[in-house]
Design a protein around this motif. Structure first.
Motif, mmCIF file in Angstrom:
data_model
loop_
_atom_site.group_PDB
_atom_site.id
_atom_site.type_symbol
_atom_site.label_atom_id
_atom_site.label_comp_id
_atom_site.label_asym_id
_atom_site.label_seq_id
_atom_site.Cartn_x
_atom_site.Cartn_y
_atom_site.Cartn_z
ATOM 1 N N THR A 1 -7.443 -3.671 -0.363
ATOM 2 C CA THR A 1 -6.255 -3.934 -0.985
ATOM 3 C C THR A 1 -6.208 -4.975 -1.564
ATOM 4 O OG1 THR A 1 -5.166 -2.603 0.863
ATOM 5 C CG2 THR A 1 -3.808 -3.640 -0.709
ATOM 6 N N THR B 1 -5.746 0.035 -3.984
ATOM 7 C CA THR B 1 -6.871 0.046 -3.057
ATOM 8 C C THR B 1 -8.132 0.492 -3.730
ATOM 9 O OG1 THR B 1 -5.515 0.753 -1.253
ATOM 10 C CG2 THR B 1 -7.759 1.420 -1.116
ATOM 11 N N GLU C 1 -0.870 4.442 -1.381
ATOM 12 C CA GLU C 1 -2.402 4.149 -0.843
ATOM 13 C C GLU C 1 -2.260 4.292 0.551
ATOM 14 O OE1 GLU C 1 -5.021 4.240 -2.494
ATOM 15 O OE2 GLU C 1 -4.725 3.522 -4.602
ATOM 16 N N SER D 1 0.739 -1.204 0.037
ATOM 17 C CA SER D 1 0.084 -0.058 0.051
ATOM 18 C C SER D 1 0.734 1.270 0.157
ATOM 19 C CB SER D 1 -0.862 -0.028 1.234
ATOM 20 O OG SER D 1 -1.945 -0.930 1.036
#
Length: 1021
Positions: A828, A805, A144, A139
């Protein structure tokens, strides 16, 4: 929470006292893990316990300050540095803490032993722990950050629970268990199911109830165990229980327990080891944060926590042919903002542009490079035309999805929305992110089609029918609930009106007043200026007939007719901009205005002091604590309001007595008392003040929150949260947030809770990537005070990018009333079989004899660096050490090894090393692709050197004996990192951390238990 927060609840009423006493007496459900948050210590009467919240907050704060100091070589006061971290930082920290605590509150995780290292499910728990780490890395690399904070909070919860629930402390361990997140590190076997681990214990405090083998300090004979929680899974005879009065399985043999969750013997049989467990949990949390920082880089780490980020600049631009002037105005404002931030110590922040041009929306342009953003703005053109409605809400939805929380979003258009069906989803995202949406409309909603055609002949819009005078009502509703403005202006004034963009995106802007007035009435509103406020600007939208400003000395100025000493008025079509002139008196200011229609007042000032808040309810499902209310709070029922005051200077006292719940027109709905607050009673390293208030009954109408207090000199201090809370009688609870796997389908379960009479509801689902199988709306019936279970299916395409995401928005609306609510989940994309194995370092020889006089000799070590997984080596960096690191693509010859250093006695030994290894310069490869690194060099990309995933590199490190330690960081292309510790006397010592000072120690509060009961009982009597 800070250890210094030991204040007794003030302003308690009988209802509150009865509530707490009844709660303490009737708690009978299981409890597991360190306590979730600060309120858990009140409910369990363990005031000196370290909670998940405290451990997490302190660790993030310490590593953030450590990172800032490392980047800027800052030697100043940490408290000053912390004051400038900003509201966005504490919002980000709050998201991690929220995700951490939710592990104890969500039905999908609160009773599952693999999330808490319970019931000897150690191996399964480690798999989950490593999945959280992988998800966090993916992420962050995909930028994200909200998803990364969510998975990081989950990781912290499980990691911290290990030290509280296992016998790690009882084995005499003084360092963290590296194997939990590093599979290549030595592992300690877990006791078999048929191996007894505990003896019977018949008292609240259990000492020496672990069998001898479970407390051995000799590594070859050690066994790991964790306590069994409740009755599922079933506990074999002779196993340890979690223990405490809330564990229903504590009476099964072996009786007793081993948890170290708190300092109270009622809840934790091994309470006397709580501080030791909390210290190790803190050290483990710090280690994860440092590893994360060194893996993703300092810049990405600071962005993850929104450290010193300038406010995001977010433009949603209608690019049809009639928008030339608006695009030019936005371009000029962006240029002015970028220029003003050029010399700012803050990070430049996020720049985001979402164009829309019916039927197209996007693509989203996002960057943190202000000059690239400016170049992109220069290319923006107004082309073509179209029907009068446009896809504006679709563009706003994209902007909200991609922008950070607390953003200011500016929408430039002259058309009404064509996609009104998205309003609920956009509203949900706006409230969830606490972002403001301001509309700059170059179209007067009162004009008729005929008049508009005469006044704007260049307009190329077409309408398929009569235009409704309230066609912009959705814009007004969205700006009103978010705390933004809707400004109806003209092409000739749009350049001046757009100054509001600069006003609202400047750093350290706080709101002193935000209120709407009824039509055609004389209205009076007040706001307060305190000593921390440096400048004040008023924005008024609508049509003013009269406006009088009065300062704290009762001096007045008629703004529409006079030029006076109090303020300067700039009048544009649709907007009045009023700037208070220095010197600005501290105290209460008043605005009296008469309008020819609807007015909105917004007063902002420059100050670091601001606040964040959320609503919460007491939960006792598995943990006593305050669980955040997701979505809007339920009207007519009691709740807690929790506030975090940010930007306070630790050396100055400030206290906050209450908050006022204010209606849309500024009317008082309810006064809520807060516990006392003074920054001087806090740890000097803390500059966020957490306050709690008891709301007897949440109002049934929309409201905002005004915080009231005073500074150390007794002057009043006020701040306003501009977004309007939307009370309701329906809730959505998302039960799980699963990972998305490319090429697979995923189910998200949720419940609809009806807090009103039996009725019909409509449910809509939306996601920003188009993965949903169905979007609705669909109708269903829910009984009075009943619930409805449902699920949505998402199919992730095989081409989905790892780390991406998907923002899932669920909105529910009653068909017979205005009741509605929302839930937002961030899912995710994770590859089905990610490479989680880090690289390795193995010894290949060395010279490590160092005499007592260090500057007369050198030491060296040779090693082979390779990747254990299938990704291949990516980069190397010398993190610590004063020597030289030499890299070879193939095994070096004896001559190369010997020539890499020539020991030369004398005080310039280190310089001799540098001279011997400097031919050709650093970071350049020669024959054998040889390169040299020193501390301070950027990570060296070696991915092109390594042809296959299993191909190693050969490394030789040489240093003066005066620099006896070094650390090499090695990454693979999947983002896994390995720390290799180098030192003389041992050819290579892989990372073996000793316990560090974390600032966490035992707190002693004599008599707090009896003091609390005495206060409660005296109030009742």
């Amino acid at each position: 929470m800070s250890k210094g927060r030991r204040r007794i609840w003030e302003g308690s009423e009988k209802q509150m006292c009865w509530f707490i006493l009844a709660y303490l007496l009737l708690l009978a459900l299981p409890c597991m893990g360190f306590l979730p948050n600060f309120w858990s210590r009140v409910l369990t009467l363990s005031w000196d316990s370290h909670t998940h919240q405290y451990i997490t907050e302190q660790a993030i704060l310490n590593v953030t300050l450590e990172t800032l100091k490392g980047i800027k070589k800052h030697q100043g006061n940490h408290a000053e540095e912390q004051t400038r971290l900003g509201r966005g930082f504490w919002r980000a920290v709050g998201e991690v803490v929220k995700s951490n605590a939710a592990m104890d509150f969500l039905s999908s995780t609160r009773s599952d032993p693999v999330y808490h290292f319970d019931s000897e499910r150690v191996d399964s728990a480690m798999v989950v722990l490593r999945q959280f780490w992988t998800q966090t890395l993916l992420s962050v690399r995909a930028k994200e950050y909200q998803s990364a904070r969510h998975s990081l909070g989950q990781l912290f919860h499980s990691l911290q629970d290990f030290y509280s629930h296992s016998n790690w402390v009882e084995m005499g361990q003084y360092s963290i268990y590296l194997h939990l997140l590093q599979p290549e590190e030595p592992a300690i076997p877990v006791a078999r199911e048929d191996t007894p681990t505990c003896m019977e214990c018949f008292s609240a405090t259990c000492r020496n109830n672990l069998l001898p083998r479970l407390t051995h300090t000799q590594q070859d004979t050690q066994l790991l165990t964790t306590g069994y929680f409740s009755t599922f899974p079933p506990k074999p005879q002779g196993k340890c229980s979690h223990g405490g009065i809330l564990d229903s399985g504590r009476y099964m043999g072996a009786k007793g327990g081993i948890n170290k969750d708190s300092t109270s013997p009622l809840f934790s049989p091994h309470h006397y080891l709580h501080v030791e467990a909390a210290t190790l949990a803190t050290e483990a949390t710090l280690t994860v944060l440092r590893d994360l920082r060194d893996t993703v880089g300092h810049k990405a780490f600071l962005r993850l926590f929104s450290v010193k980020q300038a406010p995001a600049l977010v433009f949603v631009m209608d690019t049809t042919g009639s928008m030339f002037e608006e695009i030019t105005a936005a371009r000029l404002r962006a240029h002015s903002i970028i220029q003003s931030r050029a010399n700012s110590p803050q990070q430049p922040g996020t720049f985001l542009l979402v164009p829309f041009h019916d039927p197209a929306v996007g693509p989203v342009y996002e960057t943190d490079d202000p000059y690239q953003f400016m170049q992109h703005m220069e290319k923006l053109m107004a082309l073509g035309g179209g029907d009068e409605p446009e896809m504006c809400l679709s563009a706003i939805q994209l902007a909200l999805t991609h922008s950070p929380p607390l953003s200011e979003i500016f929408v430039f258009t002259d058309a009404s929305p064509k996609d009104a069906h998205l309003f609920d989803a956009v509203k949900a995202l706006t409230l969830e992110k606490q972002s403001k949406v301001t509309f700059l409309l170059t179209e007067d909603h009162n004009y008729t089609t005929e008049i508009r055609g005469k006044r704007r002949r260049r307009r190329k819009r077409r309408s398929r029918g009569p235009l409704s005078p309230d066609r912009f009502s959705l814009y007004s509703s969205l700006s009103s609930l978010s705390g933004g403005l809707t400004i109806f202006t003209t092409n000739s004034d749009i350049h001046k009106v757009s100054t509001i963009v600069e006003d609202n995106t400047a750093a350290d802007k706080v709101t002193l007043l935000h209120v709407e007035s009824a039509q055609e009435l004389m209205s009076s509103h007040s706001f307060r200026v305190d000593s921390s406020v440096k400048s004040v600007t008023l924005h008024v939208t609508g049509i003013l007939i009269e406006c009088i400003l009065t300062n704290p000395s009762d001096q007045s100025q008629s703004l529409l007719s006079d030029q006076g000493p109090l303020a300067e008025l700039e009048r544009f079509k649709g907007l009045y901009r009023i700037s208070l002139l220095p010197p600005i008196l501290q105290g209460q200011w008043e605005v009296h205005a008469k309008s020819d229609g609807h007015l909105t007042f917004n007063v902002i000032g420059d100050s670091s002091v601001d606040f964040l808040y959320y609503f919460a309810t007491v939960t006792n499902e598995t943990h006593p604590g305050l669980a955040r209310v997701e979505g809007s709070p339920v009207a007519g029922v009691p709740a807690f309001v929790v506030l975090a005051v940010t930007g306070l200077v630790p050396d100055e006292e400030a206290s906050f007595s209450h908050v006022m719940l204010l209606g849309a027109q500024g009317e008082t709905l309810q006064k809520v008392k807060l516990n006392s607050s003074s920054s001087s009673s806090f740890s000097s390293s803390y500059s966020v003040d957490e306050l709690v208030g008891w709301v007897d009954s949440v109002p049934s109408v929309p409201f905002c929150i005004r915080l009231t207090g005073q500074d150390g000199r007794g002057n009043k201090l006020e701040r306003v949260s501009t977004e309007m809370v939307q009370p309701t009688h329906v809730q959505i609870q998302v039960l799980s947030v699963p990972r998305l796997v490319p090429g697979h389908s995923t189910v998200v379960d949720f419940d609809i809770l009806n807090h009103g009479p039996a009725r019909l509801f409509s449910l809509s689902m939306d996601d920003d990537c188009g993965y949903l199988d169905k979007r609705g709306p669909h109708r269903f019936h829910v009984a009075e005070q009943g619930s409805f279970h449902d699920q949505v299916n998402l199919h992730t395409p095989a081409t989905a990018q790892a780390g991406a995401t998907v923002t899932l928005t669920l909105t529910v609306r009653a068909l017979d009333s205005t009741d509605s609510n929302y839930a937002v989940a961030y899912l995710t994309v994770v590859p089905p079989d990610p490479d989680t194995s880090p690289p390795s370092c193995s010894a290949a020889g060395g010279q490590s004899t160092c005499p007592s006089i260090c500057n007369e000799s050198s030491w060296s070590v040779s090693l082979v660096v390779s990747d254990r997984g299938r990704s291949g080596l990516a980069a190397l960096q010398l993190q610590k050490g004063e020597g030289i690191l030499t890299l070879f693509l193939s095994p070096p010859s004896t001559e190369e090894i010997l020539s890499s250093v020539d020991a030369q006695p004398g005080r310039n030994q280190q310089q001799a090393i540098r001279e011997k290894t400097s031919s050709g310069g650093r970071n350049h490869h020669h024959h054998h692709h040889k390169a040299r690194l020193e501390k301070g060099d950027s990570p060296l990309n070696v991915s092109e050197w390594v042809l296959g995933s299993s191909q190693p590199l050969w490394v030789k490190y040489t240093s003066s004996c005066c620099s006896a330690q070094a650390e090499l960081l090695v990454w693979d292309t999947a983002g896994n990192m390995k720390r290799c510790q180098l030192m003389p006397g041992q050819q290579i010592k892989l990372r073996n951390r000793s316990r560090e000072t974390s600032g966490t120690g035992r707190i002693t509060l004599t008599g707090v238990f009896f003091l609390l009961l005495g206060l409660l009982c005296s109030t009742l009597l």
